[in-house]
Design a protein around this motif. Structure first.
Motif, PDB file in Angstrom:
ATOM      1  N   GLU A  24      -3.558  -9.749   4.047  1.00 23.80           N
ATOM      2  CA  GLU A  24      -4.409 -10.328   3.982  1.00 23.80           C
ATOM      3  C   GLU A  24      -5.965  -9.662   4.338  1.00 23.80           C
ATOM      4  OE1 GLU A  24      -4.031 -13.739   7.121  1.00 23.80           O
ATOM      5  OE2 GLU A  24      -3.511 -11.420   7.822  1.00 23.80           O
ATOM      6  N   ALA A  25      -5.962  -8.393   4.689  1.00 22.43           N
ATOM      7  CA  ALA A  25      -6.967  -8.065   4.899  1.00 22.43           C
ATOM      8  C   ALA A  25      -7.420  -7.688   3.183  1.00 22.43           C
ATOM      9  CB  ALA A  25      -7.159  -6.401   5.435  1.00 22.43           C
ATOM     10  N   PHE A  26      -6.759  -7.275   2.306  1.00 21.22           N
ATOM     11  CA  PHE A  26      -6.631  -6.821   0.683  1.00 21.22           C
ATOM     12  C   PHE A  26      -6.957  -8.519  -0.334  1.00 21.22           C
ATOM     13  CE2 PHE A  26      -4.451  -6.823  -3.725  1.00 21.22           C
ATOM     14  CZ  PHE A  26      -5.472  -6.406  -3.790  1.00 21.22           C
ATOM     15  N   TYR A  27      -6.894  -9.633  -0.196  1.00 19.22           N
ATOM     16  CA  TYR A  27      -6.658 -10.143   0.040  1.00 19.22           C
ATOM     17  C   TYR A  27      -8.127 -10.959  -0.306  1.00 19.22           C
ATOM     18  CZ  TYR A  27      -1.795 -11.437  -2.052  1.00 19.22           C
ATOM     19  OH  TYR A  27      -0.913 -11.372  -2.898  1.00 19.22           O
ATOM     20  N   MET A  28      -8.735 -11.173   1.215  1.00 18.00           N
ATOM     21  CA  MET A  28     -10.092 -11.416   1.638  1.00 18.00           C
ATOM     22  C   MET A  28     -11.404 -10.592   0.590  1.00 18.00           C
ATOM     23  SD  MET A  28     -12.130 -11.534   5.052  1.00 18.00           S
ATOM     24  CE  MET A  28     -11.359 -12.683   5.423  1.00 18.00           C
ATOM     25  N   TYR A  71      -0.188  -0.334   1.452  1.00 17.48           N
ATOM     26  CA  TYR A  71       0.398  -1.038   0.477  1.00 17.48           C
ATOM     27  C   TYR A  71       0.470  -0.830  -1.021  1.00 17.48           C
ATOM     28  CZ  TYR A  71      -1.427  -6.247  -0.262  1.00 17.48           C
ATOM     29  OH  TYR A  71      -1.683  -6.908  -0.962  1.00 17.48           O
ATOM     30  N   VAL A  72       1.661  -1.077  -1.769  1.00 14.91           N
ATOM     31  CA  VAL A  72       1.977  -1.274  -2.879  1.00 14.91           C
ATOM     32  C   VAL A  72       3.263  -1.691  -2.951  1.00 14.91           C
ATOM     33  CG1 VAL A  72       2.797   0.218  -4.881  1.00 14.91           C
ATOM     34  CG2 VAL A  72       1.202   1.596  -3.685  1.00 14.91           C
ATOM     35  N   ASP A  90       1.394  -4.231  -9.087  1.00 11.84           N
ATOM     36  CA  ASP A  90       1.514  -5.856  -8.794  1.00 11.84           C
ATOM     37  C   ASP A  90       0.143  -6.104  -7.522  1.00 11.84           C
ATOM     38  OD1 ASP A  90       1.075  -8.542  -9.119  1.00 11.84           O
ATOM     39  OD2 ASP A  90       1.938  -9.061  -6.977  1.00 11.84           O
ATOM     40  N   GLU A  91       0.773  -5.299  -6.520  1.00  6.42           N
ATOM     41  CA  GLU A  91      -0.712  -5.118  -5.520  1.00  6.42           C
ATOM     42  C   GLU A  91      -0.462  -3.756  -5.077  1.00  6.42           C
ATOM     43  OE1 GLU A  91      -0.478  -7.779  -2.675  1.00  6.42           O
ATOM     44  OE2 GLU A  91      -0.348  -9.505  -4.457  1.00  6.42           O
ATOM     45  N   LEU A  92      -2.116  -3.059  -4.776  1.00  2.03           N
ATOM     46  CA  LEU A  92      -2.380  -1.583  -4.660  1.00  2.03           C
ATOM     47  C   LEU A  92      -3.766  -2.061  -3.279  1.00  2.03           C
ATOM     48  CD1 LEU A  92      -2.096   1.578  -4.016  1.00  2.03           C
ATOM     49  CD2 LEU A  92      -3.219   1.612  -6.402  1.00  2.03           C
ATOM     50  N   TYR A  93      -3.610  -1.620  -2.022  1.00  2.00           N
ATOM     51  CA  TYR A  93      -4.501  -1.912  -1.477  1.00  2.00           C
ATOM     52  C   TYR A  93      -4.855  -0.385  -0.225  1.00  2.00           C
ATOM     53  CZ  TYR A  93      -7.534  -3.720   2.339  1.00  2.00           C
ATOM     54  OH  TYR A  93      -8.130  -3.527   3.559  1.00  2.00           O
ATOM     55  N   LEU A  94      -5.752  -0.026  -0.363  1.00  2.00           N
ATOM     56  CA  LEU A  94      -5.761   1.279   0.963  1.00  2.00           C
ATOM     57  C   LEU A  94      -6.404   0.513   2.187  1.00  2.00           C
ATOM     58  CD1 LEU A  94      -6.318   4.528  -1.829  1.00  2.00           C
ATOM     59  CD2 LEU A  94      -3.743   3.186  -0.150  1.00  2.00           C
ATOM     60  N   ALA A  95      -6.401   0.412   3.212  1.00  2.00           N
ATOM     61  CA  ALA A  95      -7.670   0.313   3.719  1.00  2.00           C
ATOM     62  C   ALA A  95      -8.718   1.686   4.583  1.00  2.00           C
ATOM     63  CB  ALA A  95      -6.508   0.321   5.485  1.00  2.00           C
ATOM     64  N   PRO A  96      -9.449   0.553   5.009  1.00  2.00           N
ATOM     65  CA  PRO A  96     -10.662   1.768   5.059  1.00  2.00           C
ATOM     66  C   PRO A  96     -10.896   3.025   5.466  1.00  2.00           C
ATOM     67  CG  PRO A  96     -11.571  -0.507   5.622  1.00  2.00           C
ATOM     68  CD  PRO A  96     -10.264  -0.450   4.896  1.00  2.00           C
TER      69      PRO A  96
END
Length: 155
Positions: A24-28, A71-72, A90-96
């Motif tokens: 949710e955080a990544f998509y936003m 997450y990856v 497909d997706e790579l997101y690092l939280a702040p």
């Protein structure tokens, strides 16, 4: 000074809630439309069917139980152009809280090493045009901009 020790681990079914919060955080942040039902269905399939790919969760090994740092998602397909099995990052997101620590390049190395062990001959990814920082990181890691556009037909 308390140093955070981040470590990538393969996600399991019990990680679904934490993963969905990160999704949710990544998509936003990346201006991606979130369709919760289909995303949850696809996530559950990945978590139970390893032949499709894997989901990795970034955990703080120095503080078990703390919120994950990212997450990856890596999935597979077979390509004539590339000569075999290809991994799609497909997706790579690092939280702040996990940013600015050199984790992105280490994550790309981890994905490449893992994909190679899984028999992939290439790793591909997509990046939104507005995400210039991500593009810089990917190019510096050796990814090539093949100057193609991605088109989608939803079924």
């Amino acid at each position: 000074m308390n140093t955070i020790e981040w470590k990538w681990t393969e996600a399991g079914a019990d990680d679904e809630g934490a993963l969905f919060e990160l999704i949710e955080a990544f998509y936003m942040e990346d201006q991606i439309e979130l369709r919760p039902g289909p995303v949850r269905t696809a996530l559950r399939a990945l978590l139970r069917e390893p032949q499709l790919g894997r989901v990795f969760l970034l955990k703080n090994s120095s503080a078990p139980g703390s919120a994950p740092g990212g997450y990856v998602v890596v999935v597979f397909w077979h390509s004539l152009e590339f000569g075999g099995r290809v991994a799609l990052l497909d997706e790579l997101y690092l939280a702040p809280a996990a940013r600015g620590r050199g984790l992105a390049p280490r994550t790309l190395d981890m994905v490449g090493d893992w994909a190679r062990r899984e028999g992939a001959v290439a790793v591909r990814l997509e990046v939104n045009h507005h995400n210039k920082r991500a593009m810089e990181i990917y190019l510096k890691a050796g990814f090539k901009d093949d100057k193609r556009d991605i088109l989608t037909l939803m079924l």
